[in-house]
Scaffold this active site. Structure first.
Site, short mmCIF file in Angstrom:
data_model
loop_
_atom_site.label_atom_id
_atom_site.label_comp_id
_atom_site.label_asym_id
_atom_site.label_seq_id
_atom_site.Cartn_x
_atom_site.Cartn_y
_atom_site.Cartn_z
CE LYS A 90 -19.09 20.46 -52.16
NZ LYS A 90 -17.98 19.59 -52.28
CG ASP A 145 -23.08 14.39 -52.40
OD1 ASP A 145 -22.67 14.86 -53.27
OD2 ASP A 145 -22.47 13.84 -51.32
CG HIS A 146 -22.77 18.28 -56.65
ND1 HIS A 146 -22.54 18.98 -56.11
CD2 HIS A 146 -22.21 17.70 -57.51
CE1 HIS A 146 -21.34 18.96 -56.85
NE2 HIS A 146 -20.58 18.17 -57.58
CE LYS A 195 -21.73 13.24 -60.95
NZ LYS A 195 -21.20 14.36 -61.95
CD GLU A 227 -12.21 17.55 -58.49
OE1 GLU A 227 -12.31 18.52 -59.61
OE2 GLU A 227 -11.35 17.62 -57.20
CG ASP A 241 -14.01 20.53 -51.48
OD1 ASP A 241 -15.37 20.52 -51.33
OD2 ASP A 241 -13.93 20.41 -53.01
CG HIS A 301 -18.81 14.54 -53.55
ND1 HIS A 301 -19.78 14.48 -53.52
CD2 HIS A 301 -17.69 16.05 -53.89
CE1 HIS A 301 -19.88 16.71 -53.64
NE2 HIS A 301 -18.75 16.41 -54.16
CE LYS A 354 -10.45 21.53 -56.04
NZ LYS A 354 -11.70 20.83 -57.40
#
Ligand SMILES: NC(=O)c1ccc[n+]([C@@H]2O[C@H](COP(=O)([O-])OP(=O)(O)OC[C@H]3O[C@@H](n4cnc5c(N)ncnc54)[C@H](OP(=O)(O)O)[C@@H]3O)[C@@H](O)[C@H]2O)c1
Length: 512
Positions: free
Chosen positions: A169, A198-199, A203, A237, A256, A261, A361
């Site tokens: 990505k 898409d990491h 999960k 985050e 992002d 996600h 963030k």
């Protein structure tokens, strides 16, 4: 189409096919922190074929020996905890299968050399003629590398032998560029060869959303507008932009996090039951629900989305700088580090149920969670109870940092008077299943090596996501923010994000 056995049979995966994996960008941060440790974890779990080899490709002048040292250092640092030494046997096995190819990704001659090396490596190690290319490079190389692979004849499949490409990505920076990139790579590759990663989908809990919803009979009957009041999806985050300032300045929180996600979480939470767990069956349903999301009008963008940027503040008792003082960030930057939006899905299951998405963030707490807020029960029995005591049922699926599920419901407080309290039933993955070393990439790498694309984004999904984001990008570009920074580091974001829900008579669930 293969079936992901672990989804239906509880944890039994087959080892990956015999192949040579080529990582473009092998000296980069992603390779070091995630890919090499994930490959080591797979090797340790005996999930890599015995006939496997890795070629790292990058610009740096490195010998294969130096690259192997890089691998060992990455594994020591990121695959095992501090006290644990990597398994010497696994490491030695792995090291024997590592090669390095130096070159410039823009140079056609490099691909001919790489092709020769691939043939040599596969011959030497008795590997089947299967090649797995991982593009761990800056996005501006994605199209170029695939085009060059095509020109060098490295992308053509013959017989049962496959060629697969994982693309990192971000996939495009807006709708137009995502479409262009899709068109460009499809000149060389078929859709089944393309794995847009898409990491988040690596999960366990994300995968478990499917199991939770469709393998249990008690949730699906209430998973609709009749019982659900609204849904909140949060990816918060506490870290700032760290060393990624130059990337983030051009991306921002919206690009992002949201089209990839957050929309993955949204689609898994809201999709209809697929006809099977085969890749295209699952992705058909995900795409269908994304297409049912209302595309925001310019008015919606103004009233149903909000953006923010962090100023200085305090996190975990420590003062932290504002975004504009971070490395490689402009001192008058207009880039958003926070976004919240309200989305509606126009279908029979979800009409009139708002979905509130937010990500940012430097927020108060690190958490990724999906909170399903159920409707209030009829009040007649408790008409003399104060309304604030009558909390509604809530189911929260936690993805990060701990993975688990929590259900909140009302209970009578013991005693002679009728007093209601709220209690929680918590399930923590680690308590039940223990923890295994996992960077989040193991499952995805293995899926690519076994040809299972369920957890990867298809071209139409990516474009459906960007379709929803494009109007927001357009309006935000036309109306630059005037009040940045507008939230303090360590808070839950700008005041406007609270107002977004307050206008609907709701509030964000900030950890409870
Ligand atoms: N880092 C993460 O945690 C993370 C997380 C999610 C997604 N991603 C995505 O993963 C991708 C890679 O990110 P990264 O952080 O690993 O990037 P990075 O640290 O900047 O690494 C880039 C790699 O590309 C190589 N490279 C650059 N230009 C080259 C050229 N002309 N010819 C040959 N090699 C060249 C570099 O080699 P040299 O060092 O030898 O120049 C390096 O190996 C990006 O698309 C990013 O968005 C990263």
């Amino acid at each position: 189409m293969s079936t992901p056995t672990h989804l239906v049979s509880g944890g039994q995966s087959r080892a990956g096919d015999s192949c040579v994996m080529i990582i473009f960008g092998a000296t980069g941060d992603l390779t070091r922190r995630k890919l090499l440790p994930a490959l080591y974890n797979l090797a340790k779990a005996k999930l890599l074929s015995r006939k496997f080899a890795l070629i790292g490709a990058a610009f740096d002048q490195l010998s294969s020996e130096a690259f192997r040292e890089h691998l060992v250092e990455a594994i020591r640092t990121y695959a095992t905890d501090e006290a644990e030494e990597p398994d010497a046997e696994v490491l030695a096995w792995f090291e024997r299968r590592m090669y390095y190819a130096q070159g410039d990704f823009r140079d056609p001659e490099f691909y001919w050399r790489l092709k020769e090396l691939c043939t040599e490596v596969s011959g030497k190690n008795g590997i089947e003629d299967n090649y797995f290319y991982y593009l761990a490079t800056a996005p501006n190389f994605f199209g170029e590398i695939i085009r060059q692979l095509g020109q060098a004849g490295m992308a053509t499949e013959e017989g049962d032998h496959w060629r697969r490409v994982i693309i990192e990505k971000p996939f495009g920076h807006d709708l137009e560029s995502a479409k262009q990139l899709n068109a460009e790579i499809k000149q060389v590759l078929r859709e089944r060869q393309i794995y847009r990663i898409d990491h988040y989908l690596g999960k366990e809990t994300v995968q478990n959303i499917l199991v939770f919803r469709f393998a249990n009979s008690i949730f699906e009957p209430i998973w609709n507008r009749r019982y659900i009041d609204h849904v909140q999806i949060t990816a918060a985050e506490t870290v700032g932009v760290e060393q990624r300032g130059s990337y983030y300045e051009n991306a921002g929180a919206l690009r992002d996090m949201v089209p990839n996600h957050l929309f993955q979480l949204l689609s898994l939470t809201t999709m209809e039951p697929p006809v099977s767990f085969a890749a295209n069956a699952v992705r058909d349903e995900q795409t269908k629900v994304l297409r049912a999301v209302q595309i925001p009008t310019p008015e919606d963008v103004l009233s149903k989305t909000t953006r923010g940027q962090y100023g200085e503040g305090v996190i975990d008792g420590e003062p932290v700088p504002g975004y504009r003082s971070e490395p490689n960030v402009a001192s008058d930057s207009k880039t958003e580090t926070f976004v919240a939006m309200r989305m509606m899905i126009d279908n029979w299951r979800w009409a009139d149920v708002p979905f509130y998405l937010r990500t940012g963030k430097r927020l108060a707490r690190r958490t990724t969670e999906i909170a399903i807020q159920f409707r209030r029960a009829p009040l007649v029995l408790f008409r003399n109870t104060a309304i604030d005591q009558l909390r509604t049922n809530r189911l929260v699926i936690y993805l990060q940092p701990n993975e688990g599920i929590s259900l909140q419901f009302g209970a009578k407080v013991p005693g002679p008077v009728m007093k209601l309290g709220t209690v929680k039933m918590d399930f923590d993955y680690e308590d039940y299943f223990g923890s295994t070393p996992n960077t989040g990439y193991e499952r995805l790498l293995l899926d690519c090596m076994t040809g299972d694309a369920t957890l990867f984004q298809r071209a139409d999904m990516v474009e459906a996501g960007w379709c929803l984001i494009q109007p927001v990008l357009d309006v935000w570009k036309a109306l630059p923010p005037r009040s940045f920074p507008n939230y303090a580091a360590g808070s839950w974001g700008p005041r406007e994000a609270d107002e977004l829900l307050e206008r609907d008579g709701r509030h964000w669930i900030n950890g409870g």
